[in-house]
Scaffold this motif. Structure first.
Motif, PDB file in Angstrom:
ATOM      1  N   SER A 110       6.720 133.552  29.602  1.00  0.00           N
ATOM      2  CA  SER A 110       5.423 133.398  28.934  1.00  0.00           C
ATOM      3  C   SER A 110       5.047 131.918  28.870  1.00  0.00           C
ATOM      4  N   VAL A 111       3.753 131.654  28.966  1.00  0.00           N
ATOM      5  CA  VAL A 111       3.226 130.288  28.841  1.00  0.00           C
ATOM      6  C   VAL A 111       2.596 130.148  27.461  1.00  0.00           C
ATOM      7  N   CYS A 112       2.918 129.076  26.760  1.00  0.00           N
ATOM      8  CA  CYS A 112       2.314 128.882  25.430  1.00  0.00           C
ATOM      9  C   CYS A 112       1.040 128.052  25.564  1.00  0.00           C
ATOM     10  N   TYR A 113       0.042 128.503  24.828  1.00  0.00           N
ATOM     11  CA  TYR A 113      -1.288 127.895  24.910  1.00  0.00           C
ATOM     12  C   TYR A 113      -1.329 126.510  24.279  1.00  0.00           C
ATOM     13  N   SER A 168       0.477 123.844  26.541  1.00  0.00           N
ATOM     14  CA  SER A 168       0.018 123.752  27.931  1.00  0.00           C
ATOM     15  C   SER A 168      -1.461 123.407  28.023  1.00  0.00           C
ATOM     16  N   ASN A 173      -6.531 128.562  31.294  1.00  0.00           N
ATOM     17  CA  ASN A 173      -5.241 129.170  30.940  1.00  0.00           C
ATOM     18  C   ASN A 173      -4.884 130.296  31.901  1.00  0.00           C
ATOM     19  N   ILE A 208      -1.845 130.459  34.652  1.00  0.00           N
ATOM     20  CA  ILE A 208      -0.765 131.456  34.570  1.00  0.00           C
ATOM     21  C   ILE A 208      -0.759 132.346  35.819  1.00  0.00           C
ATOM     22  N   TRP A 214       1.448 135.407  27.995  1.00  0.00           N
ATOM     23  CA  TRP A 214       1.044 134.173  27.311  1.00  0.00           C
ATOM     24  C   TRP A 214       1.190 134.368  25.811  1.00  0.00           C
ATOM     25  N   ASN A 230       9.413 132.520  26.220  1.00  0.00           N
ATOM     26  CA  ASN A 230       8.185 131.737  26.110  1.00  0.00           C
ATOM     27  C   ASN A 230       8.510 130.250  26.205  1.00  0.00           C
TER      28      ASN A 230
END
Ligand code: XUL
Ligand code: CO
Length: 442
Positions: A49-52, A55, A90, A94, A102, A342
């Motif tokens: 997971s990508v953290c907002y 990033s 975003n 991703i 996310w 994440n």
């Protein structure tokens, strides 16, 4: 009229798996999403997971200087337009990275209008509407949502643990809304990180009452979650300090004791963060293993600290021992269900290009892929697990079993101790085991 969507990462196309010999910095060398390791695809093992917040939002300011990052998505004439463009960036990021999930805080994705809670919620709904559309278009899912209860000055003395009831009330309304939008986005979980739930001095703090309030707050959230039919998993995220001197959710075992005392252990699992573990004086591995051993390992915030700095530097994970140990614990405990990995990590202040976000995540994903391969070797080869089993084998004897089952007391053991008169125990072979592990890693 046709409109062409703005591309925020024009120099980068979809990141591919190129194999270990590749010299392309914008390719995976080890993370091959569909490759099966230990019976499961890498994609399913990690649920990356990508953290907002780090990033897309964090411009890289530190206590000595302003933000440095070049963030071309921060364009637009009003804050909601900027928020919408940031959301588009975003999902472009991703999608190109090839990650499936996310995560966000409410205030990362939409602006807070001062003194106008209704407008703030309305703007949040607008951005959530776009996020939902983009999730549908890309297939990217929400691992978890959360509320930011630590930036606004109203929360400077805490939120659920504030001495001021109105701060608790505001936080309750904010969390209600954050759970609703997480539900709206099909989130698989919801995180409570105790932002400022702690204290700086006991000279002004009623510690017992604050713990009671935190538990009451979480019970309210559990009740609310049920009332709207949200079946995502709740997590608390241990951290021992920063921003307060003493955070209540100190580490895995403190959180476990808290959850048990207040009847919450069936409702919340842990989201373990690597850098929080080291701040607590533990290894990442210890925190994961403790949570797994107690059935409360839920999700992971992947990052690392810096031994020479000692604060929450949130660097991208690169340490193969850390990733190996984490994946070994995950393999032993059956892996993620609702949780995932994440990247709660940020690029360094001098990594100013949008492209650096790719290098950072590629490195983290490859580090975990390598860790998984080594962890699978530990399990398959069996020498280390066998050594552990052998080390405890005296507990498999009749006497050991009777002690474990609670069938004997101190008085029963006394004559046995006299008879056996134990003088020494075997070597624990730490160095031999470290050598085996190094053989797997190389
Ligand atoms: C802070 C931290 C948070 C949580 C979400 O140290 O880790 O970003 O993960 O609130
Ligand atoms: Co975190």
């Amino acid at each position: 009229m046709t409109t062409t969507a703005t591309e925020y990462f024009p120099g980068v196309s979809k990141i591919a798996y190129d194999g270990p010999d590749s010299r392309n910095p914008l390719a995976f060398k080890h993370y091959d999403p569909d490759a099966v390791v230990a019976g499961k695809s890498m994609r399913d093992h990690f649920r990356f997971s990508v953290c907002y917040w780090h990033s897309m939002r964090n411009a890289g300011a530190d206590p000595f200087g302003v933000g440095t990052r070049n963030m071309p998505w921060e364009t637009g004439s009003d804050p909601v337009e900027v928020a919408l463009n940031t959301m588009r960036a975003n999902f472009e990021f991703i999608s190109k990275l090839g990650v499936d999930f996310w995560c966000f805080h409410d205030r990362d994705i939409a602006p807070e209008t001062p003194d106008d809670f209704a407008k703030t919620n309305q703007d949040l709904d607008t951005v959530v509407g776009l996020a939902k559309q983009l999730q549908g278009e890309t297939g990217i899912k929400l691992l978890w949502g959360t509320a930011c209860l630590f930036v606004h000055p109203r929360y400077m003395s805490g939120a659920a643990t504030s001495p001021y009831v109105d701060a608790f009330v505001h936080a309750a309304a904010q969390v209600k809304k954050a759970i609703e939008v997480t539900h709206e986005l099909g989130g698989e979980g919801y995180v409570f990180w105790g932002g400022r739930e702690g204290y700086d001095t006991l000279l002004n703090t009623d510690l017992g009452r604050e713990f009671d309030h935190l538990a009451r707050f979480l019970h309210m959230a559990v009740d609310f979650k049920k009332s709207i039919g949200f079946d995502g998993q709740f997590y608390i995220e241990p951290k021992p300090k920063e921003p307060t001197k003493h955070q209540y959710d100190h580490d895995s075992s403190a959180c476990h004791a808290f959850l048990q005392k207040y009847g919450l252990v069936d409702h919340l699992k842990l989201n373990i963060e690597a850098n929080h573990a080291t701040l607590a004086g533990h290894s990442f591995h210890h925190e994961l293993e403790y949570a797994a051993a107690n059935g409360i390992l839920g999700s992971i915030d992947a990052n690392r600290g810096d031994m020479l700095l000692g604060w929450d530097t949130d660097q991208f994970p690169t340490d193969l021992y850390d990733t190996t140990f984490a994946m070994w614990t995950l393999l032993k405990s059956g892996g993620f269900t609702t949780g995932g990995l994440n990247f709660d990590a940020k690029v360094r202040r001098q990594s100013v290009d949008p492209e650096d976000l790719f290098h950072a995540h590629i490195g983290g994903m490859d580090a975990f892929a390598r860790g998984l391969k080594v962890a699978a070797k530990i399990v398959e080869d069996g020498r280390i697990p066998d050594f552990i089993a052998q080390r405890y084998s005296s507990w498999d004897s009749d006497l050991g079993k009777r002690i474990e089952a609670g069938h004997v007391g101190l008085a029963d053991l006394e004559p046995i101790a006299h008879q056996r008169n134990l003088a020494s125990v075997p070597s624990s072979r730490q160095e031999m085991l470290e050598n085996i592990l190094n053989d797997y890693i190389c």
